[in-house]
Scaffold this motif. Sequence first.
Motif, mmCIF file in Angstrom:
data_model
loop_
_atom_site.group_PDB
_atom_site.id
_atom_site.type_symbol
_atom_site.label_atom_id
_atom_site.label_comp_id
_atom_site.label_asym_id
_atom_site.label_seq_id
_atom_site.Cartn_x
_atom_site.Cartn_y
_atom_site.Cartn_z
ATOM 1 N N ALA A 62 -28.028 120.970 -50.710
ATOM 2 C CA ALA A 62 -27.025 122.020 -50.907
ATOM 3 C C ALA A 62 -25.625 121.492 -50.649
ATOM 4 O O ALA A 62 -24.725 122.253 -50.311
ATOM 5 N N GLY A 63 -25.445 120.190 -50.819
ATOM 6 C CA GLY A 63 -24.152 119.581 -50.515
ATOM 7 C C GLY A 63 -23.090 119.788 -51.572
ATOM 8 O O GLY A 63 -21.950 119.389 -51.387
ATOM 9 N N GLY A 64 -23.452 120.404 -52.699
ATOM 10 C CA GLY A 64 -22.470 120.595 -53.757
ATOM 11 C C GLY A 64 -22.472 119.427 -54.725
ATOM 12 O O GLY A 64 -23.163 118.419 -54.519
ATOM 13 N N TYR A 66 -20.757 116.346 -56.591
ATOM 14 C CA TYR A 66 -19.699 115.331 -56.504
ATOM 15 C C TYR A 66 -19.477 114.763 -57.898
ATOM 16 O O TYR A 66 -20.441 114.407 -58.584
ATOM 17 N N ASP A 200 -23.245 116.167 -45.302
ATOM 18 C CA ASP A 200 -21.881 115.632 -45.234
ATOM 19 C C ASP A 200 -21.896 114.133 -44.924
ATOM 20 O O ASP A 200 -21.115 113.363 -45.480
ATOM 21 N N GLU A 216 -10.242 113.395 -48.114
ATOM 22 C CA GLU A 216 -11.636 113.591 -47.717
ATOM 23 C C GLU A 216 -12.487 113.577 -48.972
ATOM 24 O O GLU A 216 -12.031 113.982 -50.039
ATOM 25 N N LEU A 218 -14.932 115.473 -50.633
ATOM 26 C CA LEU A 218 -15.584 116.783 -50.639
ATOM 27 C C LEU A 218 -16.179 117.045 -52.011
ATOM 28 O O LEU A 218 -15.726 116.497 -53.013
ATOM 29 N N ALA A 219 -17.190 117.918 -52.038
ATOM 30 C CA ALA A 219 -17.827 118.268 -53.308
ATOM 31 C C ALA A 219 -16.800 118.861 -54.267
ATOM 32 O O ALA A 219 -15.882 119.576 -53.854
ATOM 33 N N PHE A 220 -16.987 118.561 -55.554
ATOM 34 C CA PHE A 220 -16.064 119.060 -56.573
ATOM 35 C C PHE A 220 -16.459 120.464 -57.033
ATOM 36 O O PHE A 220 -15.617 121.278 -57.372
ATOM 37 N N TRP A 221 -17.767 120.699 -57.106
ATOM 38 C CA TRP A 221 -18.279 122.015 -57.505
ATOM 39 C C TRP A 221 -19.254 122.509 -56.451
ATOM 40 O O TRP A 221 -19.852 121.709 -55.725
ATOM 41 N N PRO A 222 -19.472 123.825 -56.409
ATOM 42 C CA PRO A 222 -20.463 124.336 -55.455
ATOM 43 C C PRO A 222 -21.881 123.950 -55.849
ATOM 44 O O PRO A 222 -22.132 123.438 -56.945
ATOM 45 N N THR A 223 -22.786 124.239 -54.966
ATOM 46 C CA THR A 223 -24.206 123.966 -55.188
ATOM 47 C C THR A 223 -24.701 124.701 -56.437
ATOM 48 O O THR A 223 -24.370 125.860 -56.646
#
Lengths: 245, 345
Positions: A62-64, A66, A200, A216, A218-223
């Motif tokens: 569920a990390g989103g 990348y 993470d 940082e 971070l994920a570009f889109w949600p899960t």
Amino acid sequence: MSSSVEEMLKQLEKRINVLEDAGKIRNLMARYQAYESAGEGRRVMEELWTRHKPDPTHEYGAGGVYRGLDEIAPFYCNEKQAGVWQFHTLTAPDIEIGDDGCRAEGTWVGIGIELDAGECSGSDLSEQPNRIRLLSSKNRQGKRYSAEWVIRSYHVVFTKEEDCWKIWHMHIWEPARCPFDQDWVSFSKARFDTDGIRLDERYKTYEACAPGKKPENLAFWPTTGHWQYIADEIPEPWGGLTDSK
Amino acid sequence: MEREDYFYAGTNSIHGSRGLYQLKLHGSDGRITVENTAQAYNTGRILLGERGKLYALNEGMTFFGKAAGGVTSFQPENDGLKITGKLATGGQRPCSLDKNRDGTELYAGHFFGGGIEVLSLDQNGNPKARKHLFYPVTRSGETPAVHDVLNSPDDGYLLALELKDHAIHVYRKSEAYEEAGVFKTGAGTFPRQMIFGAGGKLLYVLTQRSSQILVYSWSPEKEKKLCLKQAVSTVPDGYRGANAPSALKISPTGKLLAAVNRISDHISLFRIMEDGRLGEMGFCPIKGKNARDLEFSSDGRFLLAAETGSDTLSSYFLRDLKLEHAFTRQIPSPAALAVRKGREV
């Protein structure tokens, strides 16, 4: 040669190409797993991922999502840590080659083990609280470590570049994870408490960000979907082998 | 006699972070000491509540078994911060948090999905239930992304900064939270954070891409509730470098507004004039990198900066419109600050 024979040969050639492509993709994923288990993540990035397709994506748990090789690279290229190791096997391949012979999709199931010798390694972990939180077992001396079973599901989209298959999109999730001496149901609460940190940690970058880059990773889109998480749904295929995704 | 402030720093869960840090600012020299830490996951905002309660907004991708962010409440006790409640929010990467006046509701805004959520609190101030989740409607039809939510001073409205349309959405609080106005901040501005000032009559909006502070009059009684009065840059005339402001705060006296700028690594200090508009500016370098939040000390003598990119927390003496570095402490990836009222010791 009659046209019907020509047609039959074309069909046979096409079927052979499909079989060859499926074999090449199986080999690609076998190499992927071998590199990952050998701690050769950099070779995964350098040899197996697309160089030319736009917006490659990587999603784990569920990390989103990348997007782009820069965001994906830390997953494979993070510094090796002494006493940390994983070994996954791939099984149940289901590969479909697109009609144009340039795109393909596949799903796999993986069964693996992951370990972190943690406090048993002799390393000082006092400055690594996240790593300590992920240590799920203790030895007789009370030193923490982790030795976990992991079941993975893979959904991968491939593209053919210069006659070689490459990974374009990869989505991995873990239907089950537990320490070697627990079951995945009784471990689920502990897992949910720490999964955010685990996810993470997989993508974080230790390298200083270059000017103009995000500070940082971070994920570009949600899960997009994970059935093991209460709020989510069963993952759906990406829907056809199109250029858009 | 020395004055001291207790304050809190929320951190990203990286670089060896221990979560939420309870710290003390020593008024004699600006030293910062760590008093306690509490486990907390990716705290992007901290909000102080009633009876000492503290709310940490957990802006990660998962929260105790859900693909969501969450809110965790803490109560300071003699031996540290005790977790008193937690609740997952209705989306991933929540990045803003506010509360209503009587402390019965929290409001969370989400970067992913753009949901604005109303959370109820129980009589002890702990998160109780998800009450209402709604989404700004974008003109482009794109999925919204909300970067800040703010309760209005009269407690009747909820404001939200939406990034796809670059707009301030105003909602009348009710069962349905109907929209009471949409005010564009300008194409490409990327409105990031807002704060009320001038006794609740003015709204200051910080924009990330255009490096501006937009000053609006706030008139809840009128149909057009926001009216742009002033737009000022957070960088001096002639500045050509890259810049990305991240947070703004008003001093306890209400006479200064501070905005922290990432990339350029400066704090912009503005004098607030009688009518609330922003006057003379000081552009002050800071020691650390890519600060994501800042706070005034309770007596207004110091500014604290959460210097995320350099894993430092620094204090600065305020000298009119200038800053003088006082102290720097290593804290892994600090991202959010909140100051408790200080005391003389």
